[in-house]
Design an enzyme around this catalytic site. Sequence first.
Site, PDB file in Angstrom:
ATOM      1  N   ARG A 174       0.839  -1.196   0.000  1.00 38.64           N
ATOM      2  CA  ARG A 174       0.000   0.000   0.000  1.00 38.64           C
ATOM      3  C   ARG A 174       0.873   1.245   0.000  1.00 38.64           C
ATOM      4  O   ARG A 174       1.475   1.600   1.015  1.00 38.64           O
ATOM      5  CB  ARG A 174      -0.941   0.012   1.205  1.00 38.64           C
ATOM      6  CG  ARG A 174      -1.794   1.279   1.267  1.00 38.64           C
ATOM      7  CD  ARG A 174      -3.048   1.149   2.122  1.00 38.64           C
ATOM      8  NE  ARG A 174      -2.775   1.072   3.545  1.00 38.64           N
ATOM      9  CZ  ARG A 174      -3.693   1.273   4.484  1.00 38.64           C
ATOM     10  NH1 ARG A 174      -4.944   1.558   4.144  1.00 38.64           N
ATOM     11  NH2 ARG A 174      -3.376   1.157   5.762  1.00 38.64           N
ATOM     12  N   ASP A 462      -4.032   3.762  14.243  1.00 39.79           N
ATOM     13  CA  ASP A 462      -3.156   4.236  13.182  1.00 39.79           C
ATOM     14  C   ASP A 462      -3.588   5.644  12.806  1.00 39.79           C
ATOM     15  O   ASP A 462      -4.387   6.271  13.517  1.00 39.79           O
ATOM     16  CB  ASP A 462      -3.135   3.279  11.984  1.00 39.79           C
ATOM     17  CG  ASP A 462      -4.480   3.195  11.254  1.00 39.79           C
ATOM     18  OD1 ASP A 462      -5.402   3.973  11.579  1.00 39.79           O
ATOM     19  OD2 ASP A 462      -4.600   2.347  10.347  1.00 39.79           O
TER      20      ASP A 462
END
Length: 552
Positions: A174, A462
Site C-alpha cells: 500500500r 493508526d
Amino acid sequence: MRTRTGPIPTQTHEPSIEIAGRMQPRYDEVLTPEAIAFLTELHQRFGARRHDRLADRMRRRFEIGNGHDPQFRDDTRHIREDAEWTVAGAGPGLEDRRVEITGPTDPKMTINALNSGAKVWLADQEDATSPTWKNVIEGQLSLRDAIRGELSFTSAEGKRYEVTATETPTIVMRPRGWHLPEQHIRFTDRTGRTMAASGSLVDFGLYFFHNAERLIANGRGPYFYIAKLESSEEAKLWDDVFTFSEKYIGIPHGTIRATVLIETLPAAFEMEEILFELRDHCAGLNAGRWDYIFSIIKNYRGRGARFVLPDRSEVTMTVPFMRSYTELLVQTCHKRAAFAIGGMSAFIPNRRDPEVTATAFEKVAADKKREAGDGFDGTWVAHPDLIPVARAEFDAVLGDRPNQLDRQRPEVRVSAADLIDVHIGRPVTAAGVHANVSVAIRYLEAWLRGLGAVAIDNLMEDAATAEISRSQVWQWIHQDRTTDDGTAITREYVEGLISQVLGEVQRPSTGSGTSGDRFDDAAEIFRDVALGQDFPAFLTLPAYSRFLVETD
C-alpha cells in the site's frame, strides 16, 4: 524602441529528481540511477494530473460543505447500467484472500507477517507507517530482501528473526495516498519548477521497479492497495500509471493488480466507476471503515447538529449508514467479478492479559461473522493471534471455496440518502471526549518517533483512527456540542483535557528535552488540528512538514 512580436521564448529544463534525504548504508540499493530515472518519468508524465485531481477534491469538499450532498453521477450512469463489463480479478496468489494481515514494513514486522499464516499481507507504507525518511527507504529494503528470500533481523536484545514459513502470504503493498508529499525527494519539471515528490509515486515506483519481475518469477505479481481515492478520475490516473509502468519494464498489460480502499465518502458514490476505470488492473475493493468515518466527519463537519456523530466507540459497523456502505460495496464488487474485502476491527489481544484477549477474540469473531455472512470474500486483521479467529468465521461460510463471488446480493437497495443518514441517537460523553484527546496525543507522540501502528488501550490505532479522534473534537467544538452531563465542549474544556492527558502519561522526570519523548510536540500538533479555526484536511500533512522532514 523596437517592440518584440511573436511568441515569448521559454526556457526548458531536463526533468530531474534530486535526493534531499540523508543517504545511509544500503540506501543506494533502492535509490539506483535506474530507479531514479523511472521516478522522474512518473513525475513528469503524471505529476500535473495529480495536482489537478487534488484540486478537484478541494472543490468537491467545498460543495458538500455548502449544502450540495453527493449523489450517484448522472454522467456515468451508462457505466453502471452496462451489465457486460467485469474487472480482471485475482492475479496469481490472490485467488483466496479470506484473511489478510496488515502492518508496517520494518524488518521485524515484515518477518512476523510472512510467518503469520495469513493468505495476504498488506505491506503498509501508508497509515500504519510514520513516513520518516528512514521508514520510507528501509521499508523498501525490507520488501526487497523479503521477496528475494534474504531478509533476517536481530533485535537490540539479540533475538534473531527469520522467515520460516513454507508458504508465505501474497504481498499487496500500500503506497501513500495522492495527497501526501515526499519532501526528501525533489522533482524539477521542464519549466524549472522544483517541488516535493509525490509519496504515492515514490512508494509505488520504487517497489514496482525493483520487485515486479522478481515477484512474477516467484509465481505472484506486483499487487497494490490503493488508498484515499475520492473519484473515478483518480482511479483513471492510477490506471494510466500502471499501464505506463508495465510498458516501461516490458511486462504484459494487466499484470499489476490493484485493490482499492473505499474509505472516503465521495468514493462510495463512485464504486462502479472506480472499478470500471481500473478494470484491466483491478482485483477488488476494500471497506476501509476508519478513514470512511473520518471522511464523513470531514465533509460534514460544518453542516449542523444533524451530522454530528457521538463517541467514536458508538460508531460501529452495525449502525445504519455503515451497513448501507458495506452492503453496497459487496453488491457492487460481485456484480463486476471483483473481490470484496472487509475491514479491520480495532480490538487486539494482549498475551499478558487473558481477559483482554478473550474480549478481543469475541469482538473480532462477531465482526468477521457479520462480514462473511454479508458476502465479503476476505477480511483484515492487525495481529497474528487474530488470524485463526477470522479464518474460522470465513471457513464456516466459504468451506473449500476461495471466495463467494456468486453471492450477488440483488436484495440490497442503497440510496444516496442512506449513505449520509448518520443519525445514531447516542450522546457525546465526557469519557468519549477524554478518550479522543488521549488517543490522539498518545498516537501522535508515537508517530513522531517513527511508529505508525500503535496499541493503545488494547486497540490498534493508526493515522485513520487518530484522524477520527481529532476531527470529532473539532466538530464538537464548532457545533457547540455538550456532553451528556451538560458540559459544553469548548476549546478551554479541551485544553484542560490536554493538560490532564499530559499529566496521565508516563514521562521521565528529566522531561521531553533529554528523554526523547515527544508528548509536547504531539500536544502542539493536536492543538493545531483539533482546536484551530481552520480544519486541515489531514493532520499528517502539517505534522510531516514540521517534524518529520530532515534538514541538514
